[in-house]
Design an enzyme around this catalytic site. Structure first.
Site, mmCIF file in Angstrom:
data_model
loop_
_atom_site.group_PDB
_atom_site.id
_atom_site.type_symbol
_atom_site.label_atom_id
_atom_site.label_comp_id
_atom_site.label_asym_id
_atom_site.label_seq_id
_atom_site.Cartn_x
_atom_site.Cartn_y
_atom_site.Cartn_z
ATOM 1 N N CYS A 85 0.922 -1.386 0.031
ATOM 2 C CA CYS A 85 -0.025 0.014 0.000
ATOM 3 C C CYS A 85 0.894 1.303 0.025
ATOM 4 O O CYS A 85 2.209 1.045 -0.350
ATOM 5 C CB CYS A 85 -0.801 0.111 1.189
ATOM 6 S SG CYS A 85 -0.085 -0.135 2.724
ATOM 7 N N ASN A 105 2.413 1.073 4.380
ATOM 8 C CA ASN A 105 2.438 0.088 5.089
ATOM 9 C C ASN A 105 2.247 0.052 6.494
ATOM 10 O O ASN A 105 3.171 -0.603 7.264
ATOM 11 C CB ASN A 105 4.161 -0.492 4.659
ATOM 12 C CG ASN A 105 4.392 -1.730 5.149
ATOM 13 O OD1 ASN A 105 5.548 -2.107 5.520
ATOM 14 N ND2 ASN A 105 3.161 -2.708 4.875
ATOM 15 N N CYS A 159 -1.519 0.616 7.225
ATOM 16 C CA CYS A 159 -3.215 0.380 7.618
ATOM 17 C C CYS A 159 -3.399 -0.945 6.747
ATOM 18 O O CYS A 159 -3.725 -1.866 7.152
ATOM 19 C CB CYS A 159 -3.763 1.876 7.073
ATOM 20 S SG CYS A 159 -3.452 3.158 7.892
ATOM 21 N N ARG A 160 -3.427 -0.807 5.448
ATOM 22 C CA ARG A 160 -3.874 -1.693 4.925
ATOM 23 C C ARG A 160 -3.165 -2.949 4.479
ATOM 24 O O ARG A 160 -3.813 -3.978 4.476
ATOM 25 C CB ARG A 160 -4.169 -1.237 3.190
ATOM 26 C CG ARG A 160 -5.418 -0.297 3.260
ATOM 27 C CD ARG A 160 -5.824 0.659 1.913
ATOM 28 N NE ARG A 160 -4.460 1.530 1.926
ATOM 29 C CZ ARG A 160 -4.481 2.231 0.651
ATOM 30 N NH1 ARG A 160 -5.117 2.051 -0.381
ATOM 31 N NH2 ARG A 160 -3.249 3.055 0.535
ATOM 32 N N SER A 161 -1.944 -2.750 3.831
ATOM 33 C CA SER A 161 -1.058 -3.746 3.728
ATOM 34 C C SER A 161 -0.553 -4.973 4.957
ATOM 35 O O SER A 161 -0.670 -6.063 4.835
ATOM 36 C CB SER A 161 0.089 -3.457 2.788
ATOM 37 O OG SER A 161 1.107 -2.784 3.456
ATOM 38 N N ASP A 198 -8.130 3.545 1.081
ATOM 39 C CA ASP A 198 -7.408 3.885 2.204
ATOM 40 C C ASP A 198 -8.191 4.331 3.497
ATOM 41 O O ASP A 198 -9.052 5.293 3.289
ATOM 42 C CB ASP A 198 -6.592 5.191 1.581
ATOM 43 C CG ASP A 198 -5.416 5.638 2.611
ATOM 44 O OD1 ASP A 198 -5.510 4.984 3.767
ATOM 45 O OD2 ASP A 198 -4.780 6.517 2.407
#
Ligand code: 4NP
Length: 155
Positions: A11, A14, A16-18, A126
């Site tokens: 993301c 690195n 939040c999402r990934s 996001d």
């Protein structure tokens, strides 16, 4: 010879999402008895060395996985040879990954949602600027993709 799958989730930050995609995939791989190498990275360097966002840590904990010791890192050239699959959370991540990729890459580079039938081209939005709910939504979508991916790599 069968190559052990090595999956990188990418993301922007690195944090939040990934890290959630990585955590969800680890859970699914374990359930599926799949031996895979798993990691995550960001296209940006802002958060290098930081743990995941507290909201991501809390969301992962709800699903029984502790990601508090993860440390953010930026994607690097070696990742294009180390990994068999590189999955971007959104189109901006994907174009940033492609911009730094070597001309010839064996790894599959795609949007994470492309693994789900009917969700091709969709993005993992996001959640950074929203509230906790956004992180629950992130978990939901990355977990669906992770389940499908683990299934594909097991069969
Ligand atoms: P991520 O979320 O890409 O899912 O880790 C973000 C984290 C940090 C920022 C943006 C998105 N930021 O602008 O610092």
């Amino acid at each position: 010879m069968h190559h052990k799958p090595a999956i990188l989730f990418v993301c922007l930050g690195n944090i939040c999402r990934s890290p959630l995609a990585e955590a969800a995939f680890r859970l699914e791989a374990e359930k599926a008895g799949l031996d895979a190498h798993t990691d995550s990275a960001g296209t940006a360097a802002y958060h290098v060395g930081s743990p995941p966002d507290p909201r991501s840590i809390r969301e992962a904990a709800k699903h029984g996985i502790d990601i508090s010791a993860y440390q953010a890192r930026q994607i690097e050239q070696e990742d294009f040879t180390r990994f068999t699959h590189i999955f971007a959370m959104d189109r901006s991540n994907l174009s940033n990954i492609r911009a730094i990729a070597p001309e010839v890459v064996a790894a599959r580079i795609a949007l994470l949602m492309d693994v789900l039938d009917g969700s091709g081209g969709k993005e993992v939005e996001d959640p950074y600027y929203g509230g906790d709910h956004g992180f629950a939504v992130t978990w939901e979508v990355v977990a669906m993709a992770a389940r499908q991916l683990a299934k594909e790599l097991t069969s």
